[in-house]
Design a protein around this motif. Structure first.
Motif, PDB file in Angstrom:
ATOM      1  N   LEU A  38     -13.998  46.266  83.989  1.00  0.00           N
ATOM      2  CA  LEU A  38     -15.106  45.375  84.332  1.00  0.00           C
ATOM      3  C   LEU A  38     -16.336  46.164  84.760  1.00  0.00           C
ATOM      4  O   LEU A  38     -17.462  45.874  84.319  1.00  0.00           O
ATOM      5  CB  LEU A  38     -14.682  44.413  85.443  1.00  0.00           C
ATOM      6  N   GLY A  39     -16.148  47.178  85.599  1.00  0.00           N
ATOM      7  CA  GLY A  39     -17.280  47.974  86.058  1.00  0.00           C
ATOM      8  C   GLY A  39     -17.952  48.730  84.926  1.00  0.00           C
ATOM      9  O   GLY A  39     -19.182  48.796  84.854  1.00  0.00           O
ATOM     10  N   SER A  40     -17.141  49.307  84.013  1.00  0.00           N
ATOM     11  CA  SER A  40     -17.696  50.067  82.896  1.00  0.00           C
ATOM     12  C   SER A  40     -18.494  49.168  81.966  1.00  0.00           C
ATOM     13  O   SER A  40     -19.624  49.505  81.566  1.00  0.00           O
ATOM     14  CB  SER A  40     -16.568  50.758  82.124  1.00  0.00           C
ATOM     15  N   LEU A  41     -17.911  48.021  81.592  1.00  0.00           N
ATOM     16  CA  LEU A  41     -18.610  47.107  80.691  1.00  0.00           C
ATOM     17  C   LEU A  41     -19.878  46.564  81.336  1.00  0.00           C
ATOM     18  O   LEU A  41     -20.905  46.390  80.670  1.00  0.00           O
ATOM     19  CB  LEU A  41     -17.679  45.958  80.292  1.00  0.00           C
ATOM     20  N   THR A  42     -19.833  46.307  82.642  1.00  0.00           N
ATOM     21  CA  THR A  42     -21.018  45.810  83.340  1.00  0.00           C
ATOM     22  C   THR A  42     -22.146  46.829  83.294  1.00  0.00           C
ATOM     23  O   THR A  42     -23.307  46.486  83.019  1.00  0.00           O
ATOM     24  CB  THR A  42     -20.677  45.478  84.801  1.00  0.00           C
ATOM     25  N   ALA A  43     -21.834  48.100  83.532  1.00  0.00           N
ATOM     26  CA  ALA A  43     -22.855  49.146  83.500  1.00  0.00           C
ATOM     27  C   ALA A  43     -23.484  49.254  82.116  1.00  0.00           C
ATOM     28  O   ALA A  43     -24.711  49.381  81.982  1.00  0.00           O
ATOM     29  CB  ALA A  43     -22.243  50.488  83.912  1.00  0.00           C
TER      30      ALA A  43
ATOM     31  N   GLY B 116     -22.649  57.947  85.053  1.00  0.00           N
ATOM     32  CA  GLY B 116     -22.406  58.146  86.481  1.00  0.00           C
ATOM     33  C   GLY B 116     -21.722  56.947  87.110  1.00  0.00           C
ATOM     34  O   GLY B 116     -20.795  57.095  87.916  1.00  0.00           O
ATOM     35  N   SER B 117     -22.164  55.738  86.738  1.00  0.00           N
ATOM     36  CA  SER B 117     -21.530  54.521  87.263  1.00  0.00           C
ATOM     37  C   SER B 117     -20.079  54.426  86.828  1.00  0.00           C
ATOM     38  O   SER B 117     -19.191  54.101  87.635  1.00  0.00           O
ATOM     39  CB  SER B 117     -22.296  53.282  86.787  1.00  0.00           C
ATOM     40  N   VAL B 118     -19.818  54.711  85.543  1.00  0.00           N
ATOM     41  CA  VAL B 118     -18.449  54.619  85.025  1.00  0.00           C
ATOM     42  C   VAL B 118     -17.542  55.633  85.718  1.00  0.00           C
ATOM     43  O   VAL B 118     -16.422  55.309  86.141  1.00  0.00           O
ATOM     44  CB  VAL B 118     -18.432  54.831  83.495  1.00  0.00           C
ATOM     45  N   ILE B 119     -18.024  56.874  85.863  1.00  0.00           N
ATOM     46  CA  ILE B 119     -17.210  57.902  86.506  1.00  0.00           C
ATOM     47  C   ILE B 119     -16.958  57.548  87.970  1.00  0.00           C
ATOM     48  O   ILE B 119     -15.836  57.705  88.485  1.00  0.00           O
ATOM     49  CB  ILE B 119     -17.899  59.276  86.385  1.00  0.00           C
ATOM     50  N   LEU B 120     -17.986  57.063  88.654  1.00  0.00           N
ATOM     51  CA  LEU B 120     -17.819  56.652  90.056  1.00  0.00           C
ATOM     52  C   LEU B 120     -16.820  55.503  90.170  1.00  0.00           C
ATOM     53  O   LEU B 120     -15.944  55.505  91.048  1.00  0.00           O
ATOM     54  CB  LEU B 120     -19.174  56.233  90.632  1.00  0.00           C
ATOM     55  N   VAL B 121     -16.928  54.542  89.277  1.00  0.00           N
ATOM     56  CA  VAL B 121     -16.003  53.406  89.282  1.00  0.00           C
ATOM     57  C   VAL B 121     -14.568  53.873  89.029  1.00  0.00           C
ATOM     58  O   VAL B 121     -13.627  53.411  89.685  1.00  0.00           O
ATOM     59  CB  VAL B 121     -16.441  52.373  88.220  1.00  0.00           C
ATOM     60  N   ILE B 122     -14.396  54.802  88.078  1.00  0.00           N
ATOM     61  CA  ILE B 122     -13.052  55.312  87.784  1.00  0.00           C
ATOM     62  C   ILE B 122     -12.443  55.927  89.043  1.00  0.00           C
ATOM     63  O   ILE B 122     -11.298  55.643  89.413  1.00  0.00           O
ATOM     64  CB  ILE B 122     -13.097  56.347  86.637  1.00  0.00           C
ATOM     65  N   GLY B 123     -13.212  56.776  89.726  1.00  0.00           N
ATOM     66  CA  GLY B 123     -12.691  57.419  90.924  1.00  0.00           C
ATOM     67  C   GLY B 123     -12.370  56.440  92.028  1.00  0.00           C
ATOM     68  O   GLY B 123     -11.299  56.498  92.651  1.00  0.00           O
ATOM     69  N   LEU B 124     -13.290  55.507  92.284  1.00  0.00           N
ATOM     70  CA  LEU B 124     -13.073  54.531  93.361  1.00  0.00           C
ATOM     71  C   LEU B 124     -11.922  53.583  93.036  1.00  0.00           C
ATOM     72  O   LEU B 124     -11.125  53.221  93.919  1.00  0.00           O
ATOM     73  CB  LEU B 124     -14.355  53.737  93.603  1.00  0.00           C
ATOM     74  N   ALA B 125     -11.817  53.159  91.767  1.00  0.00           N
ATOM     75  CA  ALA B 125     -10.772  52.207  91.390  1.00  0.00           C
ATOM     76  C   ALA B 125      -9.388  52.850  91.408  1.00  0.00           C
ATOM     77  O   ALA B 125      -8.378  52.145  91.566  1.00  0.00           O
ATOM     78  CB  ALA B 125     -11.066  51.633  90.005  1.00  0.00           C
ATOM     79  N   LEU B 126      -9.317  54.166  91.254  1.00  0.00           N
ATOM     80  CA  LEU B 126      -8.026  54.849  91.283  1.00  0.00           C
ATOM     81  C   LEU B 126      -7.550  55.117  92.712  1.00  0.00           C
ATOM     82  O   LEU B 126      -6.347  55.315  92.940  1.00  0.00           O
ATOM     83  CB  LEU B 126      -8.102  56.168  90.518  1.00  0.00           C
ATOM     84  N   LEU B 127      -8.455  55.134  93.679  1.00  0.00           N
ATOM     85  CA  LEU B 127      -8.058  55.431  95.052  1.00  0.00           C
ATOM     86  C   LEU B 127      -7.020  54.443  95.605  1.00  0.00           C
ATOM     87  O   LEU B 127      -6.085  54.867  96.296  1.00  0.00           O
ATOM     88  CB  LEU B 127      -9.287  55.478  95.958  1.00  0.00           C
ATOM     89  N   PRO B 128      -7.128  53.123  95.317  1.00  0.00           N
ATOM     90  CA  PRO B 128      -6.057  52.225  95.778  1.00  0.00           C
ATOM     91  C   PRO B 128      -4.691  52.559  95.175  1.00  0.00           C
ATOM     92  O   PRO B 128      -3.662  52.310  95.803  1.00  0.00           O
ATOM     93  CB  PRO B 128      -6.541  50.837  95.316  1.00  0.00           C
ATOM     94  N   VAL B 129      -4.670  53.094  93.948  1.00  0.00           N
ATOM     95  CA  VAL B 129      -3.402  53.524  93.348  1.00  0.00           C
ATOM     96  C   VAL B 129      -2.811  54.655  94.167  1.00  0.00           C
ATOM     97  O   VAL B 129      -1.606  54.679  94.466  1.00  0.00           O
ATOM     98  CB  VAL B 129      -3.623  53.979  91.877  1.00  0.00           C
ATOM     99  N   ALA B 130      -3.657  55.626  94.547  1.00  0.00           N
ATOM    100  CA  ALA B 130      -3.192  56.723  95.394  1.00  0.00           C
ATOM    101  C   ALA B 130      -2.726  56.202  96.745  1.00  0.00           C
ATOM    102  O   ALA B 130      -1.704  56.651  97.286  1.00  0.00           O
ATOM    103  CB  ALA B 130      -4.314  57.746  95.577  1.00  0.00           C
ATOM    104  N   ALA B 131      -3.474  55.245  97.305  1.00  0.00           N
ATOM    105  CA  ALA B 131      -3.099  54.682  98.609  1.00  0.00           C
ATOM    106  C   ALA B 131      -1.756  53.953  98.532  1.00  0.00           C
ATOM    107  O   ALA B 131      -0.937  54.040  99.462  1.00  0.00           O
ATOM    108  CB  ALA B 131      -4.190  53.733  99.092  1.00  0.00           C
TER     109      ALA B 131
END
Length: 640
Positions: free
Chosen positions: A422-427, A145-160
């Motif tokens: 970083l977020g995935s490895l941390t989780a 769940g953390s990894v999937i959430l991080v993926i979505g949040l980290a991609l939003l700046p790319v969309a922006a």
């Protein structure tokens, strides 16, 4: 002889009509295209390749993306996860590849060293996939769940960045860019609100087409490159020359692929959640084998390392089109684009703000899938709060301040250069530290389930009094009430395993005399009772009811629950007993209670016993080490 009913085909395996496959597949290509070509563009500019060489890289990239996607989605032998996962070049590899290329002198000479490292790293990934698949026990919902959430949040700046004109030339103050992005997003939302069926599933495609058409009318979409592009172009193996092999470059690229494996695992779990298909060790192994094979093919066909593309995971969630054959169709389109430069040039004409508007919707839905996965996590266990909070926090830190990677040594920049990495490895690391290493201790886990887990060898050495004192907490009531049930389970010693121990409590409960069962039922507290919230009914009851917020209800909700429990007690003579941790939400608890009011007394006696057993099972899992036999078997297999 009666015919055996045919097995229902899972939506993932359904082959849609050709027309739908084509439309849905092309939608995937449009959503994917910008991310697909950005890696060769960045690399070519950094190591000094010519424009002609860049065009060949883009065509080779698209061609190989198509092959890789077909391998992953269609699958063969033990390769390919057979889920609707599109393959694309991993962004994690950009910085290491640039460093490798420049160290080798740049230009095509540097490119050849990159390809040598890519080929070897792909083979290495293929070979280590089974070993990585065995690590699935380190990916519980708190990690995935953390990894999937991080993926979505980290991609939003790319969309922006796309929404304001693209990362290479952003113009946040341009009102047209804002109108294109928000207009495209508005079209997608409106279609999904107003329409059902086929049109709702192609909302992203319609949004992209309408947005591009409006931009073209206003002079902001340009297709001049179409006329300049050739009709046909084939990427040949080793087009730039034979690959060169450097030990340092190979090690660097293998590290990239190991990190990418973590991201792929997250994408596989995310897609499994979306399409409703259970993901196991073999699925992860097959997905990583496909990554390794595709990466090796990429090195041969003048492309780069491949991974599952999270961008298109969001599209699957948004459209709810779950068939993997749609991705196979998209792979076919990408192969075609790689062979027809003119067709690729048409797709490349989509303005960045239009793509950005669509991407905002898709990437946000990936984050929603992460939140959905985390909803199954027990956040009353403070360890899980620390894991999710730290991993998401660090991921957003690096995403918001990407230059922070320059403050760490070169070997660490591959980790700090990506919020997803970083977020995935941390989780993963924190989950191992809190849940797998040593004895749980410290204020972060005080009072947490499993903090003082009882082991089977201890149980078999216990006296009757110790046994009753230890396991009395599985049930409600005073010492005498608990001792009657728990003592009956004690008589079944010795216990061969935890499953045998669990069964002893179930047998003791269901074989008890009717009067004893009835007396036990009357000891359970009312749902949402103030005494539970105040801790007067015991720590276990407080934790059970807190799992769905029954200890912190608003006045209106509290009154509704009180009315239900009073009506139930008046009819049946004992409290409404529900295993709230299995129900999952306050609304489901209320709905279940309302339905049970219509039952007969005999049926409710049986239903209450089943709920008591379910509550005891939950508490048993909190109390006993290795209480899950499947997890225990996996642990032992991993140890071997």
């Amino acid at each position: 002889m009666p015919r055996r009913p045919s097995r229902r085909i899972h939506p993932v395996d359904q082959v849609l009509p050709v027309g739908k496959l084509a439309v849905y597949g092309f939608q995937h290509v449009l959503a994917f295209y910008a991310g697909a070509v950005i890696v060769p563009i960045l690399l070519a500019g950094a190591i000094g390749l010519s424009e002609r060489e860049l065009v060949h890289l883009i065509n080779a990239d698209l061609f190989t993306c198509g092959i890789a996607s077909i391998i992953q989605a269609a699958g063969f032998w033990k390769i390919g996860v057979r889920l609707p996962l599109l393959q694309g070049v991993t962004f994690t590899a950009v910085s290491p590849m640039i460093a490798i290329g420049l160290a080798a002198g740049g230009g095509t000479e540097g490119l050849l060293v990159i390809y040598g490292a890519v080929i070897v790293a792909g083979l290495a990934t293929f070979l280590i996939a089974p070993f990585f698949g065995r690590l699935i026990r380190f990916f519980p919902p708190v990690v995935t769940g953390s990894v999937i959430l991080v993926i979505g949040l980290a991609l939003l700046p790319v969309a922006a960045a796309d929404a304001v004109g693209g990362a290479s030339a952003p113009d946040p103050g341009n009102p047209r860019y804002l109108a294109y992005a928000l207009g495209t997003l508005a079209v997608i939302v409106a279609i999904q609100r107003l329409f059902r069926g086929f049109l709702a599933t192609v909302a992203v495609l319609v949004g992209l087409v309408l947005g591009t058409f409006v931009a073209w009318l206003l002079g902001d979409a340009h297709f001049g490159a179409v006329g300049e592009s050739a009709w046909f172009g084939v990427t040949t193996p080793f087009y730039f020359g034979w690959p060169q092999f450097s030990f340092a470059a190979i090690v660097s690229m293998i590290v990239v692929m190991l990190i990418t494996a973590v991201e792929t695992t997250g994408d596989v779990f995310a897609t499994g959640e979306i399409v409703g298909k259970r993901v196991g060790r073999e699925d992860v192994t097959r997905a990583l084998r496909a990554d390794g094979l595709a990466t090796t093919i990429g090195g041969v066909l003048n492309s780069f390392p491949y991974t599952c593309f999270a961008e298109n995971v969001g599209l699957v969630r948004l459209t709810q089109v779950k068939s993997r054959w749609v991705v196979v169709a998209a792979g076919g389109f990408m192969i075609l684009l790689g062979l027809l430069p003119k067709a690729g040039a048409v797709v490349a004409g989509i303005p960045h703000p239009v793509l950005g508007g669509a991407a905002l919707a898709m990437f946000a839905t990936v984050a929603v899938v992460g939140i959905q996965t985390l909803s199954r996590v027990d956040f009353h266990d403070h360890r899980n709060v620390v894991i999710v909070g730290t991993s998401v926090g660090l991921a957003m830190f690096v995403t918001a301040q990407p230059d922070v990677g320059t403050a760490v040594p070169g070997w660490a920049q591959i980790v700090f250069g990506s919020g997803i990495t970083l977020g995935s490895l941390t989780a993963i690391v924190l989950n191992i530290a809190f849940h797998h290493l040593g004895r749980s201790r410290g204020p972060a886990v005080a009072g947490a389930p499993g903090a003082d887990a009882v082991r089977l060898e201890q149980v078999n050495r216990m006296s009757r009094d110790d046994f009753v004192d230890t396991f009395g907490r599985l049930f409600q009531g005073g010492p005498d009430t608990r001792a009657a049930v728990v003592g009956r389970a004690y008589d079944r010693r010795p216990f061969a395993d935890t499953a045998n121990l669990r069964a002893a409590f179930q047998e003791a409960l269901f074989s008890a005399p009717h009067e004893e069962q009835r007396a036990l039922m009357t000891t359970y507290p009312d749902l949402g009772a103030d005494a539970v919230a105040d801790g007067d009914e015991g720590e276990e009851s407080a934790r059970d009811q807190a799992s769905v917020g029954l200890d912190r209800l608003a006045d209106e909700d509290h009154d509704e629950l009180v009315a239900l429990t009073e009506a139930y007690r008046e009819k049946f003579g004992f409290p409404l007993i529900v295993c709230v941790r299995d129900s999952g939400s306050r609304d489901r608890v209320l709905a279940e209670g309302q339905l049970r009011l219509a039952n007969s007394p005999a049926q409710e006696h049986a239903a209450a016993l089943i709920e008591i057993a379910k509550v005891a099972n939950r508490r048993f899992s909190d109390l006993v080490a290795d209480a899950n036999p499947i997890a225990t078997a996996r642990t032992r297999a991993f140890g071997r």
